[in-house]
Write a protein that holds these residues in place. Structure first.
Motif, mmCIF file in Angstrom:
data_model
loop_
_atom_site.group_PDB
_atom_site.id
_atom_site.type_symbol
_atom_site.label_atom_id
_atom_site.label_comp_id
_atom_site.label_asym_id
_atom_site.label_seq_id
_atom_site.Cartn_x
_atom_site.Cartn_y
_atom_site.Cartn_z
ATOM 1 N N LEU A 109 48.932 31.899 27.913
ATOM 2 C CA LEU A 109 48.572 31.538 29.590
ATOM 3 C C LEU A 109 48.299 32.627 30.014
ATOM 4 C CD1 LEU A 109 48.405 29.643 31.692
ATOM 5 C CD2 LEU A 109 50.912 29.694 31.808
ATOM 6 N N ALA A 110 49.173 33.744 29.798
ATOM 7 C CA ALA A 110 48.966 34.873 30.325
ATOM 8 C C ALA A 110 47.769 35.883 29.951
ATOM 9 C CB ALA A 110 50.267 35.866 30.001
ATOM 10 N N VAL A 111 47.269 35.534 28.646
ATOM 11 C CA VAL A 111 45.887 36.169 28.494
ATOM 12 C C VAL A 111 44.809 35.503 29.340
ATOM 13 C CG1 VAL A 111 44.376 36.504 26.463
ATOM 14 C CG2 VAL A 111 46.857 37.150 26.219
ATOM 15 N N ALA A 112 44.886 34.134 29.199
ATOM 16 C CA ALA A 112 43.772 33.291 30.118
ATOM 17 C C ALA A 112 43.954 33.589 31.489
ATOM 18 C CB ALA A 112 44.244 31.816 29.707
ATOM 19 N N VAL A 113 45.150 33.737 32.009
ATOM 20 C CA VAL A 113 45.108 34.132 33.385
ATOM 21 C C VAL A 113 44.403 35.638 33.956
ATOM 22 C CG1 VAL A 113 46.528 34.342 35.542
ATOM 23 C CG2 VAL A 113 46.961 32.458 34.207
ATOM 24 N N VAL A 114 44.709 36.581 33.053
ATOM 25 C CA VAL A 114 44.301 37.610 33.050
ATOM 26 C C VAL A 114 42.788 37.913 33.170
ATOM 27 C CG1 VAL A 114 44.273 40.146 32.037
ATOM 28 C CG2 VAL A 114 46.332 38.982 32.248
ATOM 29 N N LEU A 115 42.350 37.032 32.048
ATOM 30 C CA LEU A 115 40.737 37.104 31.977
ATOM 31 C C LEU A 115 40.168 36.523 33.147
ATOM 32 C CD1 LEU A 115 40.486 35.852 28.366
ATOM 33 C CD2 LEU A 115 39.611 37.905 28.896
ATOM 34 N N ALA A 129 32.142 40.277 48.487
ATOM 35 C CA ALA A 129 32.926 39.381 49.396
ATOM 36 C C ALA A 129 34.009 39.897 50.051
ATOM 37 C CB ALA A 129 33.450 38.604 48.412
ATOM 38 N N ASP A 130 34.298 39.538 51.379
ATOM 39 C CA ASP A 130 35.444 40.272 51.793
ATOM 40 C C ASP A 130 36.632 40.185 51.177
ATOM 41 O OD1 ASP A 130 33.662 40.179 53.971
ATOM 42 O OD2 ASP A 130 34.411 38.339 55.001
ATOM 43 N N ALA A 131 37.540 41.230 51.311
ATOM 44 C CA ALA A 131 38.786 41.171 50.623
ATOM 45 C C ALA A 131 39.851 40.297 50.874
ATOM 46 C CB ALA A 131 39.431 42.931 51.199
ATOM 47 N N SER A 132 39.679 39.589 52.114
ATOM 48 C CA SER A 132 40.628 38.347 52.451
ATOM 49 C C SER A 132 39.983 37.154 51.590
ATOM 50 C CB SER A 132 40.560 38.211 53.867
ATOM 51 O OG SER A 132 39.340 37.782 54.300
ATOM 52 N N VAL A 133 38.744 36.910 51.561
ATOM 53 C CA VAL A 133 38.378 35.988 50.766
ATOM 54 C C VAL A 133 38.825 36.104 49.190
ATOM 55 C CG1 VAL A 133 36.130 34.587 49.921
ATOM 56 C CG2 VAL A 133 36.467 35.277 52.155
ATOM 57 N N THR A 134 38.542 37.324 48.731
ATOM 58 C CA THR A 134 38.993 37.811 47.496
ATOM 59 C C THR A 134 40.263 37.555 46.868
ATOM 60 O OG1 THR A 134 37.137 39.174 47.152
ATOM 61 C CG2 THR A 134 38.676 39.403 45.708
ATOM 62 N N GLY A 135 41.033 38.200 47.939
ATOM 63 C CA GLY A 135 42.419 37.976 47.927
ATOM 64 C C GLY A 135 42.989 36.454 47.778
ATOM 65 N N ALA A 136 42.476 35.671 48.684
ATOM 66 C CA ALA A 136 42.683 34.193 48.670
ATOM 67 C C ALA A 136 42.562 33.290 47.595
ATOM 68 C CB ALA A 136 42.233 33.620 49.971
ATOM 69 N N HIS A 137 41.353 33.787 47.111
ATOM 70 C CA HIS A 137 40.695 33.115 45.883
ATOM 71 C C HIS A 137 41.606 33.471 44.519
ATOM 72 C CE1 HIS A 137 38.202 31.414 42.788
ATOM 73 N NE2 HIS A 137 38.331 32.453 42.151
ATOM 74 N N LEU A 138 41.895 34.628 44.372
ATOM 75 C CA LEU A 138 42.701 35.160 43.433
ATOM 76 C C LEU A 138 44.268 34.654 43.485
ATOM 77 C CD1 LEU A 138 41.686 38.903 42.782
ATOM 78 C CD2 LEU A 138 40.796 36.843 41.730
ATOM 79 N N ASN A 139 44.759 34.418 44.605
ATOM 80 C CA ASN A 139 46.043 33.977 44.634
ATOM 81 C C ASN A 139 46.028 32.495 44.576
ATOM 82 O OD1 ASN A 139 48.761 34.006 45.972
ATOM 83 N ND2 ASN A 139 48.025 32.351 47.082
ATOM 84 N N ALA A 140 44.964 31.805 44.825
ATOM 85 C CA ALA A 140 44.886 30.336 44.489
ATOM 86 C C ALA A 140 44.812 30.157 42.962
ATOM 87 C CB ALA A 140 43.896 29.747 45.206
ATOM 88 N N LEU A 141 44.110 31.097 42.338
ATOM 89 C CA LEU A 141 43.816 31.025 40.775
ATOM 90 C C LEU A 141 45.195 31.165 40.320
ATOM 91 C CD1 LEU A 141 40.742 32.353 38.997
ATOM 92 C CD2 LEU A 141 43.175 32.818 37.778
ATOM 93 N N VAL A 142 45.861 32.370 40.617
ATOM 94 C CA VAL A 142 47.223 32.547 39.828
ATOM 95 C C VAL A 142 48.253 31.431 39.902
ATOM 96 C CG1 VAL A 142 49.025 34.295 39.748
ATOM 97 C CG2 VAL A 142 46.765 34.903 39.934
#
Length: 397
Positions: A109-115, A129-142
């Motif tokens: 799972l850790a490998v998949a999330v890192v990829l 993209a805006d930094a806020s959009v990128t950060g929100a998306h990565l936060n949601a993904l993790v």
């Protein structure tokens, strides 16, 4: 969790379909990307339906193709040059990470999330993209992965606790059953063996009379069955208790019964009672018609079936083979000279003995054959003049 992640992916596919139909319907690649996402999702849930769990290789394929390759394809061939045009493709990565949390172990799972994080970070950087959009998306993904993993762990833990509680309840019920069995045996010993020994010790009866010797023989047989049960370390079962009542009832009427039990399967209470009543009638026929005071009863499991056999070495009778309607409702006729012929009928035909009333034919027909047919079983009778009688009861038939 399989259903939850299916709904999560379904919401992403609905959002992607809406974006493609409204804003990207003139480009072929977004449609191909949407079809690929639907196909990968269908594969995952088809495998989950077959195996009753998310299959690791199917989820891994989804992570690599839909989560990691599709964003770059959308940028290279789909004309996705802005954060708005690539967002629906990126959205699929959240459900990919949630499925990975359910299907994978911690390391994978850790490998998949890192990829996924690396891929989506690179994708948003490509479209500036805006930094806020990128950060929100990565936060949601993790956190999609984190929440799914926590819920999966919690549900598995709760399931283990429920299983442990069920095991404790079953153990407690088994202990109560063993205690009830001991009380029953103690009461029976008090009313039979101890009463006889006490009467003999006090000199109130003559131990050498035929009646007293016969009573001692019956009670010795009962003790022997108790010892054999303890040696086999078998738990009391409904069928054994019901058959033991039949044996003791026959012994109370003067018939000596040698009973043996081995590997009895668990059967419903109705089946145990029916088998015992049929065995009682077979023992009654021995007592009334066989011309012998000794019968043999065996009960055992046979490939998931319960087989009860009552045998005597008495005068026997002539068996006429006739087809009778079996448990399935079909009727047929057969001609055979023994149980082997009855077995060859395939189970839907029950071999019946056409016996004069004087030899117990009515009792066999009404109390044995009819009872066994009524519960989906069958009865087989083998006899010949001077060779005794063998009655075999089988469930299921």
């Amino acid at each position: 969790m399989v259903i939850a992640t299916a709904l999560y992916r379904g919401s992403h596919l609905v959002a992607g379909g809406s974006v493609v139909t409204q804003h990207q319907r003139d480009r072929p690649f977004p449609w191909l990307a949407l079809v690929a996402a639907i196909a990968a999702t269908a594969l995952i849930w088809f495998m989950a339906a077959r195996h009753r769990r998310l299959v690791s290789w199917a989820v891994g394929l989804d992570v690599l193709v839909i989560g990691c390759l599709l964003p770059f394809g959308a940028y290279a061939w789909g004309g996705a040059r802005t954060q708005e045009s690539i967002a629906w493709v990126m959205l699929l990565g959240g459900s990919a990470s949630a499925m990975a949390a359910v299907a994978f172990g911690a390391r994978l799972l850790a490998v998949a999330v890192v990829l996924l994080v690396a891929t989506h970070l690179a994708g948003y950087l490509l479209v500036e993209a805006d930094a806020s959009v990128t950060g929100a998306h990565l936060n949601a993904l993790v956190f999609s992965a984190v929440v799914s993993w926590v819920l999966t762990w919690y549900l598995c833990r709760q399931g283990e606790q429920v299983d442990a509680a069920n095991r404790r309840a079953l153990d407690a019920e088994a202990q109560r059953a063993r205690f009830a069995e001991r009380v029953t045996h103690h009461n029976a010993l008090h009313d039979t063996v101890l009463a006889t020994l006490t009467a003999i010790a006090r000199g109130g009866v003559d131990a050498n009379t035929p009646m007293m010797r016969e009573r001692c023989a019956r009670e010795a047989a009962y003790l022997r069955r108790l010892v054999e049960e303890a040696d086999d370390r078998e738990h009391a079962s409904e069928v054994r208790a019901a058959l033991e009542e039949s044996v003791r009832a026959a012994e109370a009427l003067g018939l000596r019964v040698t009973a043996r039990y081995h590997a009895l399967p668990a059967v419903p209470g109705e089946i145990a009672l029916t088998m015992a009543r049929a065995a009682t009638e077979a023992l009654n026929n021995v007592r009334r018609h066989a011309g012998t005071g000794h019968a043999f009863l065996t009960a055992a499991g046979d490939s998931g079936r319960l087989v009860v056999t009552v045998v005597d070495r008495g005068r026997g009778f002539a068996v006429e083979s006739a087809g009778r309607q079996g448990a399935s409702g079909s009727a047929g006729a057969e001609a055979s000279g023994g149980p082997a012929g009855a077995e060859a009928s395939g189970g839907s035909v029950v071999r019946a003995a056409s016996v004069p009333p004087a030899t117990g034919g009515i009792g066999l027909d009404r109390c044995v054959y009819a009872r066994m047919r009524g519960v989906g079983g069958r009865a087989l009778v083998d006899s010949a003049p001077g060779e005794g009688v063998r009655v075999e009861l089988r469930w299921p038939g």
